[in-house]
Each structure stands twice: as structure tokens, then as C-alpha cells.
Design a protein around this motif. Structure first.
Motif, PDB file in Angstrom:
ATOM      1  N   ASP A 350     117.742 -35.914  -1.422  1.00  0.00           N
ATOM      2  CA  ASP A 350     117.985 -36.490   0.396  1.00  0.00           C
ATOM      3  C   ASP A 350     116.688 -35.365   0.168  1.00  0.00           C
ATOM      4  O   ASP A 350     117.239 -34.443   0.875  1.00  0.00           O
ATOM      5  N   ARG A 351     115.443 -35.537   0.198  1.00  0.00           N
ATOM      6  CA  ARG A 351     114.511 -35.163   0.723  1.00  0.00           C
ATOM      7  C   ARG A 351     114.309 -34.498   2.286  1.00  0.00           C
ATOM      8  O   ARG A 351     113.902 -33.893   3.110  1.00  0.00           O
ATOM      9  N   THR A 352     115.281 -35.868   2.907  1.00  0.00           N
ATOM     10  CA  THR A 352     115.098 -35.641   4.754  1.00  0.00           C
ATOM     11  C   THR A 352     116.488 -34.720   5.374  1.00  0.00           C
ATOM     12  O   THR A 352     115.832 -33.598   6.221  1.00  0.00           O
ATOM     13  N   ASP A 353     117.480 -35.052   4.513  1.00  0.00           N
ATOM     14  CA  ASP A 353     118.333 -34.419   5.679  1.00  0.00           C
ATOM     15  C   ASP A 353     119.963 -33.820   4.612  1.00  0.00           C
ATOM     16  O   ASP A 353     120.661 -32.788   4.859  1.00  0.00           O
ATOM     17  N   GLY A 354     118.632 -33.279   3.144  1.00  0.00           N
ATOM     18  CA  GLY A 354     119.999 -32.764   2.225  1.00  0.00           C
ATOM     19  C   GLY A 354     119.675 -31.507   2.241  1.00  0.00           C
ATOM     20  O   GLY A 354     120.797 -30.490   1.480  1.00  0.00           O
ATOM     21  N   HIS A 355     119.101 -30.714   3.175  1.00  0.00           N
ATOM     22  CA  HIS A 355     118.767 -29.096   3.479  1.00  0.00           C
ATOM     23  C   HIS A 355     120.435 -29.059   3.846  1.00  0.00           C
ATOM     24  O   HIS A 355     120.774 -28.015   3.997  1.00  0.00           O
ATOM     25  N   GLY A 356     121.325 -29.934   4.463  1.00  0.00           N
ATOM     26  CA  GLY A 356     122.316 -28.917   5.155  1.00  0.00           C
ATOM     27  C   GLY A 356     123.223 -29.562   3.904  1.00  0.00           C
ATOM     28  O   GLY A 356     125.133 -29.493   4.225  1.00  0.00           O
ATOM     29  N   PHE A 357     123.734 -30.208   3.219  1.00  0.00           N
ATOM     30  CA  PHE A 357     124.624 -30.229   2.365  1.00  0.00           C
ATOM     31  C   PHE A 357     124.431 -29.481   1.234  1.00  0.00           C
ATOM     32  O   PHE A 357     123.042 -29.540   0.279  1.00  0.00           O
ATOM     33  N   VAL A 358     125.389 -29.563  -0.081  1.00  0.00           N
ATOM     34  CA  VAL A 358     125.321 -29.135  -1.604  1.00  0.00           C
ATOM     35  C   VAL A 358     126.179 -29.637  -2.560  1.00  0.00           C
ATOM     36  O   VAL A 358     128.131 -30.609  -2.103  1.00  0.00           O
ATOM     37  N   ARG A 359     125.789 -30.105  -3.957  1.00  0.00           N
ATOM     38  CA  ARG A 359     126.287 -31.339  -4.434  1.00  0.00           C
ATOM     39  C   ARG A 359     127.146 -30.356  -5.660  1.00  0.00           C
ATOM     40  O   ARG A 359     126.465 -29.133  -6.569  1.00  0.00           O
ATOM     41  N   PHE A 360     128.605 -31.013  -5.896  1.00  0.00           N
ATOM     42  CA  PHE A 360     129.315 -29.582  -6.463  1.00  0.00           C
ATOM     43  C   PHE A 360     130.294 -31.315  -7.896  1.00  0.00           C
ATOM     44  O   PHE A 360     130.153 -32.117  -7.419  1.00  0.00           O
ATOM     45  N   SER A 361     129.656 -30.283  -8.677  1.00  0.00           N
ATOM     46  CA  SER A 361     130.362 -31.513 -10.082  1.00  0.00           C
ATOM     47  C   SER A 361     131.284 -30.617 -10.491  1.00  0.00           C
ATOM     48  O   SER A 361     131.984 -29.528 -10.461  1.00  0.00           O
ATOM     49  N   TYR A 362     132.592 -31.477 -10.831  1.00  0.00           N
ATOM     50  CA  TYR A 362     134.105 -31.018 -11.293  1.00  0.00           C
ATOM     51  C   TYR A 362     134.588 -31.879 -12.464  1.00  0.00           C
ATOM     52  O   TYR A 362     134.986 -32.137 -12.779  1.00  0.00           O
ATOM     53  N   ALA A 363     132.679 -32.037 -13.325  1.00  0.00           N
ATOM     54  CA  ALA A 363     133.325 -32.831 -14.996  1.00  0.00           C
ATOM     55  C   ALA A 363     133.846 -31.586 -15.733  1.00  0.00           C
ATOM     56  O   ALA A 363     134.393 -31.887 -16.763  1.00  0.00           O
ATOM     57  N   GLY A 364     133.237 -30.386 -15.237  1.00  0.00           N
ATOM     58  CA  GLY A 364     133.700 -29.377 -16.140  1.00  0.00           C
ATOM     59  C   GLY A 364     135.335 -29.355 -16.423  1.00  0.00           C
ATOM     60  O   GLY A 364     136.191 -29.828 -16.446  1.00  0.00           O
ATOM     61  N   THR A 365     136.041 -28.012 -16.923  1.00  0.00           N
ATOM     62  CA  THR A 365     137.335 -27.296 -16.897  1.00  0.00           C
ATOM     63  C   THR A 365     137.286 -26.799 -15.990  1.00  0.00           C
ATOM     64  O   THR A 365     136.869 -27.178 -14.711  1.00  0.00           O
ATOM     65  N   GLY A 366     139.519 -27.124 -15.903  1.00  0.00           N
ATOM     66  CA  GLY A 366     140.165 -27.300 -14.752  1.00  0.00           C
ATOM     67  C   GLY A 366     139.444 -25.212 -14.720  1.00  0.00           C
ATOM     68  O   GLY A 366     139.487 -25.296 -13.125  1.00  0.00           O
ATOM     69  N   THR A 367     139.474 -24.563 -15.334  1.00  0.00           N
ATOM     70  CA  THR A 367     139.343 -23.555 -15.377  1.00  0.00           C
ATOM     71  C   THR A 367     137.671 -23.130 -14.980  1.00  0.00           C
ATOM     72  O   THR A 367     137.790 -22.390 -13.648  1.00  0.00           O
ATOM     73  N   SER A 368     137.260 -23.785 -14.966  1.00  0.00           N
ATOM     74  CA  SER A 368     135.655 -23.456 -14.559  1.00  0.00           C
ATOM     75  C   SER A 368     135.696 -23.760 -12.885  1.00  0.00           C
ATOM     76  O   SER A 368     134.673 -23.271 -12.015  1.00  0.00           O
ATOM     77  N   VAL A 369     136.596 -24.751 -12.840  1.00  0.00           N
ATOM     78  CA  VAL A 369     136.535 -25.053 -10.695  1.00  0.00           C
ATOM     79  C   VAL A 369     137.427 -24.453 -10.850  1.00  0.00           C
ATOM     80  O   VAL A 369     137.136 -23.605  -8.838  1.00  0.00           O
ATOM     81  N   GLU A 370     138.083 -23.383 -10.784  1.00  0.00           N
ATOM     82  CA  GLU A 370     139.470 -23.036 -10.440  1.00  0.00           C
ATOM     83  C   GLU A 370     138.472 -21.196 -10.185  1.00  0.00           C
ATOM     84  O   GLU A 370     138.328 -20.396  -8.834  1.00  0.00           O
ATOM     85  N   GLN A 371     137.581 -20.677 -11.172  1.00  0.00           N
ATOM     86  CA  GLN A 371     136.744 -19.783 -10.863  1.00  0.00           C
ATOM     87  C   GLN A 371     135.612 -20.212  -9.844  1.00  0.00           C
ATOM     88  O   GLN A 371     135.939 -18.656  -9.258  1.00  0.00           O
ATOM     89  N   ALA A 372     135.490 -20.667  -9.469  1.00  0.00           N
ATOM     90  CA  ALA A 372     134.514 -21.225  -8.850  1.00  0.00           C
ATOM     91  C   ALA A 372     134.748 -20.987  -7.663  1.00  0.00           C
ATOM     92  O   ALA A 372     134.092 -20.498  -6.345  1.00  0.00           O
ATOM     93  N   ILE A 373     135.959 -21.735  -7.436  1.00  0.00           N
ATOM     94  CA  ILE A 373     136.932 -21.348  -5.693  1.00  0.00           C
ATOM     95  C   ILE A 373     137.074 -20.250  -5.462  1.00  0.00           C
ATOM     96  O   ILE A 373     136.152 -19.735  -4.193  1.00  0.00           O
ATOM     97  N   GLU A 374     136.988 -19.934  -5.967  1.00  0.00           N
ATOM     98  CA  GLU A 374     137.709 -18.527  -6.526  1.00  0.00           C
ATOM     99  C   GLU A 374     136.766 -17.036  -6.216  1.00  0.00           C
ATOM    100  O   GLU A 374     136.164 -16.204  -5.013  1.00  0.00           O
ATOM    101  N   ARG A 375     135.093 -17.366  -6.851  1.00  0.00           N
ATOM    102  CA  ARG A 375     133.754 -16.866  -6.312  1.00  0.00           C
ATOM    103  C   ARG A 375     133.784 -17.329  -5.406  1.00  0.00           C
ATOM    104  O   ARG A 375     132.957 -15.797  -4.662  1.00  0.00           O
ATOM    105  N   MET A 376     133.669 -18.311  -5.177  1.00  0.00           N
ATOM    106  CA  MET A 376     132.339 -18.146  -3.335  1.00  0.00           C
ATOM    107  C   MET A 376     133.578 -17.753  -2.461  1.00  0.00           C
ATOM    108  O   MET A 376     132.993 -17.884  -1.523  1.00  0.00           O
TER     109      MET A 376
END
Length: 383
Positions: A350-376
Motif C-alpha cells: 500500500d503505497r499510500t497508507d502502508g507506512h503504518g503497517f508491517v506484514r509478517f509471514s507465518y509460513a515458516g517453522t513454529g520455532t522461527s515464529v517463537e524466536q521472532a516473537i522473543e527477539r522482537m
């Protein structure tokens, strides 16, 4: 030399982030990949075995429309999954959905035609249309309506500035929003009433968490259907997809395929033929995404991201970042460099309003999702 900035072409930021993430990994950094919609699992074992057995003989071109076995398998797919009879001659096997879009645009429209897409939406829609010389009409969708497109939205946009076609995905990228059967029926009927050619992007079919995905073919034989083996069947790099084309476009689409792409890759077609019979394996992967979906949505909410209910389908969370930043590009760059978490800035979609959003993909492994939440969590606290 054409300056890409003069005609609206923009980099695909998901791929830019991936490139930067791979460069960091090459230095020894550990990166949690939530930036691209790429399944963490390989194709089904029987798919890989079929390709091993096919080598080295299967190296020639196929029919421009694709292997007869694959098209027959797709006929069976539509009959069993959607209760629809499809003529195999209306099916064209493509190099992923990407070449399907190119064939659809050139088969159904003349240069300069305006094609509507939702905003936010898949960035390659806009960039491909602009790169091919077509006009783009953007129809905004909002979180207030669950990011879902309606017939009223289409009619209102068409009244403001008419367009010739509508390209629409359900489930959608980046929001994961999906319309139900009644909603899709409304969209199909609105397009028919307005004389708008409907292109249904069904690449995330099978990845709907509310119930069976509804194909536009169940409602009309006048839509162009685009689909792919990339997501549900875990075959992104194989670059294999298909399209179902209304009779009036079949010959033109075939001629374009002959000249632009010749045929889809032979080995990928062999793999795809086997993949159609491996839905149990695909459903196992979907079950893992469903778990990741709930964990990521809850984790983002706990960290202060603006997320609504878990997405209807696909494998994305489109999250607001107003608590942290008003610059998604900077936010994602810093999160990658400082926290080792790769995600895609909303301006990609969204070139107009997308500056206020981030897309996260959860297609990877459960471990990657858990680690990402912890790191963030640690990174946001440090900030």
C-alpha cells in the motif's frame, strides 16, 4: 534507458528484505524469516521421488498448454474440490502464477486498459501492470471491514473512474482476508453488471481456516482463474502454476504462451502432477500454519502491534505499528539489523497508507515464529 521511477515501478520490498537477510546470514547472523510467503516444508516426498525418476529423460518442451496428465489432474481437482466440470483445453500450465498474470492481462485486455486491484494488495499486481503498459485503479479496503472487498466498493470505484478488469485474491496477500461464498457471488455479479472482466487469484486456495475455499468457477464460467502450486503444495521455487481461461480467450492465451514462455518447465509439471495427489501432506503443513497463525497473532498483540482477529486464510498477519513508528521501511530495516527478524514493510502493499503497517509471514517453522516473537520483545523493550 527508461527510468523506472517515471512509470511507477517500485522494488518488491519483500525480496529486498530477503536479499538483505541472506547477506546478514552469510556473515554468520541468525535471522528469523517472516518476510516472504514461502512454506518452511519441502514438497511431498513422492513429488521429489517422481522428479528423481524422471531425470535425465524429461528435458524437452511440452505442449504449450502443458502435459496432458497434469491438465487431466487439474480437471479432477476442480471436480472433486469444487464440483465443477472444466474442459482440459481451457487449462494452461504456467511458470507460477506470475506468468499467468501476464498471459491474462494480454489475453483479455488491450494495452492501456485499466485494471482494478485492492489496496493493500500484492505488490506485483501493480508493478506488473505498470511494466506492461496497463493502467491501475486501486480500490481501498480497510481493517474496519476485515480488509474484505465488497460489490459496493467495486461499484463506487467504477463510478468514480471506470476500469476494464478486476484482479482479486481471496484469501488475500498481505492481509489474509477472504470473502465467503456470498461475498464472492456479489463480486462476480457486480463485475458482470459493470462489464468488468474478473480475474480471480486463487493462489492461496486450500489455506482457508474457516472452511473450504470457494472458486469463482463455482459461480461463473466467465472469470479467468489463476492458481499455483507454490503455496498450498510447498513448491515456490519450482515456478509452476496454472490458469483456467474462458473460451473466448483460450486461443489468444495459448498463442501468447507459445511466444512468451513456450511452456512451463517440464520437470516442474511432472512434480505438480504428483503433488495433486498429495493433499494429505499439504494438509499437514496447513495444520502447522494454523498453529503458527494463532501464536503469532497473540504474540504481536502482546507486544503492542495492532492486530485484529487471526487472518481468514493464507499465512500472513498485517499488523499496525503506530505504537512504535510511522515509517515501516525504517522499522523493518532496524528490526532486521538489530533484532535479526525479517518482515516486510506495509508500503510494499500500500503505497499510500502502508507506512503504518508491517506484514509478517507465518509460513515458516513454529520455532522461527517463537524466536521472532522473543527477539522482537527484547528489541522493542531496548528501544
Amino acid at each position: 534507458m527508461i527510468d523506472p521511477t517515471t512509470d511507477g515501478l517500485m522494488p518488491f520490498q519483500a525480496m529486498e528484505i530477503l536479499k538483505r537477510a541472506k547477506a546478514l546470514e552469510a556473515t554468520g547472523r541468525s535471522i528469523c524469516h517472516l518476510e516472504v510467503g514461502e512454506p518452511g516444508a519441502p514438497p511431498a516426498p513422492k513429488v521429489l521421488e517422481a522428479v528423481r525418476q524422471a531425470l535425465p529423460a524429461a528435458q524437452g518442451y511440452t505442449n504449450a498448454k502443458g502435459l496432458a496428465e497434469l491438465r487431466a489432474g487439474l480437471v479432477d481437482y476442480y471436480q472433486s474440490q469444487h464440483g465443477v466440470a472444466v474442459d482440459p483445453e481451457a487449462i494452461i500450465c504456467t511458470m507460477g502464477s506470475s506468468s499467468g498474470f501476464i498471459l491474462a492481462f494480454h489475453a483479455a485486455f488491450r494495452p492501456g486498459a485499466r485494471i482494478a486491484v485492492t489496496r493493500p494488495g500484492y505488490p506485483a499486481y501493480v508493478n506488473t501492470l505498470l511494466g506492461l503498459g496497463f493502467g491501475v485503479a486501486e480500490i481501498p479496503v480497510t481493517a474496519a471491514n476485515g480488509w474484505r472487498l465488497t460489490g459496493a466498493d467495486i461499484a463506487a470505484a467504477h463510478a468514480r473512474a471506470p476500469f476494464d478488469g478486476l484482479l482479486f485474491a481471496s484469501p488475500a496477500n498481505p492481509t489474509g482476508a477472504a470473502v465467503d461464498r456470498a461475498g464472492l457471488q456479489e463480486i462476480v455479479e457486480t463485475c458482470a453488471r459493470l462489464g468488468v472482466t474478473f480475474i480471480s487469484d486463487e493462489i492461496y486456495h486450500g489455506l482457508d481456516y474457516r472452511g473450504p475455499s470457494v472458486s469463482a468457477l463455482e459461480l461463473t464460467d466467465q472469470a479467468i482463474i489463476i492458481n499455483s502450486f507454490s503455496k498450498y503444495y510447498c513448491m515456490t521455487g519450482w515456478r509452476i502454476g496454472w490458469m483456467v481461461v474462458p473460451e473466448r480467450f483460450v486461443r489468444r492465451a495459448e498463442i501468447l504462451q507459445q511466444n512468451l514462455f513456450i511452456s512451463a518447465p517440464t520437470l516442474s509439471q511432472i512434480a505438480a502432477t504428483v503433488a495433486l495427489g498429495e493433499r494429505d501432506y499439504a494438509e499437514e503443513q496447513k495444520a502447522a500454519y494454523a498453529t503458527n497463525r494463532l501464536r503469532l497473532t497473540a504474540g504481536l498483540a502482546e507486544l503492542g502491534f495492532e492486530v485484529g482477529a487471526p487472518s481468514d486464510g493464507a499465512f500472513y498477519a498485517y499488523a499496525g505499528i503506530s505504537a512504535f513508528s510511522n515509517d515501516a521501511m525504517d522499522f523493518c530495516a532496524r528490526m532486521l539489523d538489530e533484532a535479526g527478524v525479517a518482515a516486510t514493510p506495509g508500503v510494499d502493499f500500500d503505497r499510500t497508507d502502508g507506512h503504518g503497517f508491517v506484514r509478517f509471514s507465518y509460513a515458516g517453522t513454529g520455532t522461527s515464529v517463537e524466536q521472532a516473537i522473543e527477539r522482537m520483545g527484547g528489541w522493542l523493550r531496548r528501544r
